[in-house]
Motif scaffolding. Sequence first.
Motif, PDB file in Angstrom:
ATOM      1  N   ASN A  53       0.825  -1.213   0.000  1.00 22.22           N
ATOM      2  CA  ASN A  53       0.000   0.000   0.000  1.00 22.22           C
ATOM      3  C   ASN A  53       0.854   1.256   0.000  1.00 22.22           C
ATOM      4  OD1 ASN A  53      -2.408  -1.420  -0.050  1.00 22.22           O
ATOM      5  ND2 ASN A  53      -2.656  -1.431   2.168  1.00 22.22           N
ATOM      6  N   LEU A  56       2.347   1.661  -3.481  1.00 16.76           N
ATOM      7  CA  LEU A  56       1.338   2.153  -4.418  1.00 16.76           C
ATOM      8  C   LEU A  56       1.104   3.643  -4.208  1.00 16.76           C
ATOM      9  CD1 LEU A  56      -0.832   1.846  -6.558  1.00 16.76           C
ATOM     10  CD2 LEU A  56      -2.399   1.040  -4.774  1.00 16.76           C
ATOM     11  N   CYS A  70      -9.801   4.395 -12.886  1.00 13.15           N
ATOM     12  CA  CYS A  70      -9.326   3.012 -12.820  1.00 13.15           C
ATOM     13  C   CYS A  70     -10.053   2.177 -13.875  1.00 13.15           C
ATOM     14  CB  CYS A  70      -9.521   2.413 -11.428  1.00 13.15           C
ATOM     15  SG  CYS A  70     -11.208   2.417 -10.828  1.00 13.15           S
ATOM     16  N   ASN A 121      -2.906   4.297 -13.704  1.00 14.85           N
ATOM     17  CA  ASN A 121      -3.251   3.838 -12.357  1.00 14.85           C
ATOM     18  C   ASN A 121      -3.051   2.325 -12.244  1.00 14.85           C
ATOM     19  OD1 ASN A 121      -5.301   2.580 -10.423  1.00 14.85           O
ATOM     20  ND2 ASN A 121      -5.467   4.732  -9.829  1.00 14.85           N
ATOM     21  N   GLN A 122      -3.491   1.602 -13.255  1.00 18.66           N
ATOM     22  CA  GLN A 122      -3.348   0.145 -13.249  1.00 18.66           C
ATOM     23  C   GLN A 122      -1.879  -0.256 -13.235  1.00 18.66           C
ATOM     24  OE1 GLN A 122      -5.581  -1.981 -12.784  1.00 18.66           O
ATOM     25  NE2 GLN A 122      -4.868  -3.964 -13.537  1.00 18.66           N
ATOM     26  N   ARG A 125      -0.525   0.070  -9.805  1.00 16.20           N
ATOM     27  CA  ARG A 125      -0.988  -1.029  -8.962  1.00 16.20           C
ATOM     28  C   ARG A 125      -0.198  -2.314  -9.215  1.00 16.20           C
ATOM     29  NH1 ARG A 125      -7.219  -0.121 -10.425  1.00 16.20           N
ATOM     30  NH2 ARG A 125      -7.546  -2.208  -9.555  1.00 16.20           N
TER      31      ARG A 125
END
Length: 251
Positions: A53, A56, A70, A121-122, A125
């Motif tokens: 987390n 990220l 997202c 964003n992906q 992640r």
Amino acid sequence: MLNQQTIDQLRALKLTGLLEAWEQQREQPQTHDLSFDERFALLVEREVLHRENRRLARLLKAAKLRVNACVEDIDYHHPRGLEKARMAALASGDWIRQSLNLCITGPTGCGKTWLACALGNQACRQGLSVRYLRLPTLFEQLRIAHGDGSYPRLMNQLLKMDLLILDDWGLQKLTAAQRQDLMEVIEDRHGRRSTLIASQLPTEHWHDYIGEATLADAILDRLLHAAHRLELRGESMRKLAAGLTDRDRPE
């Protein structure tokens, strides 16, 4: 006393997630029924999640994505030419790990920036480094870097990004200096990192946009060869979101 010493040691080791999980276990009697191995596994799992987390959060902060988007929220109902299977393939991030490029083109308001940020964003992640820049902003940063001597550092920072998103491509004609800077950026990343271009200008007009034939050939060869392309179409989503259509608008 022993507990406080352990707490201090965990903080010194920056095992924040493990510490928080341990304190929760101490406050929850039901966890005492678990074996030592089971409780220890939960502590380690919490530490791993905490670190993921934090990583990220760092990646998203560094990416400076223009919008919070997202891939799970992609609208497939609006007829833009998006295919779920193809978007799923792009969302996998394999093209980024293979150092391929992606070009998203389409009319104003069809969601190019949103999709670019969703894919960015992906990528974050998945632990990949991303940087979003409007092309005019990039040119301004490069101009300043030439003047203050920070150009090599800036170019190195750009090269390190697994995915560089360049938005608003093709808004205005390039100067000779901008063409050369663009060539250097694309050349540095070619075959080593991925670049995502978002533009309302169709790719067949990019050669004229760049301007100088030799540099345009070199830039586009590196940028478009084996690149993925998303050519969006349809009415502006902003207009539809406002409850308007061409028929509703006053003449």
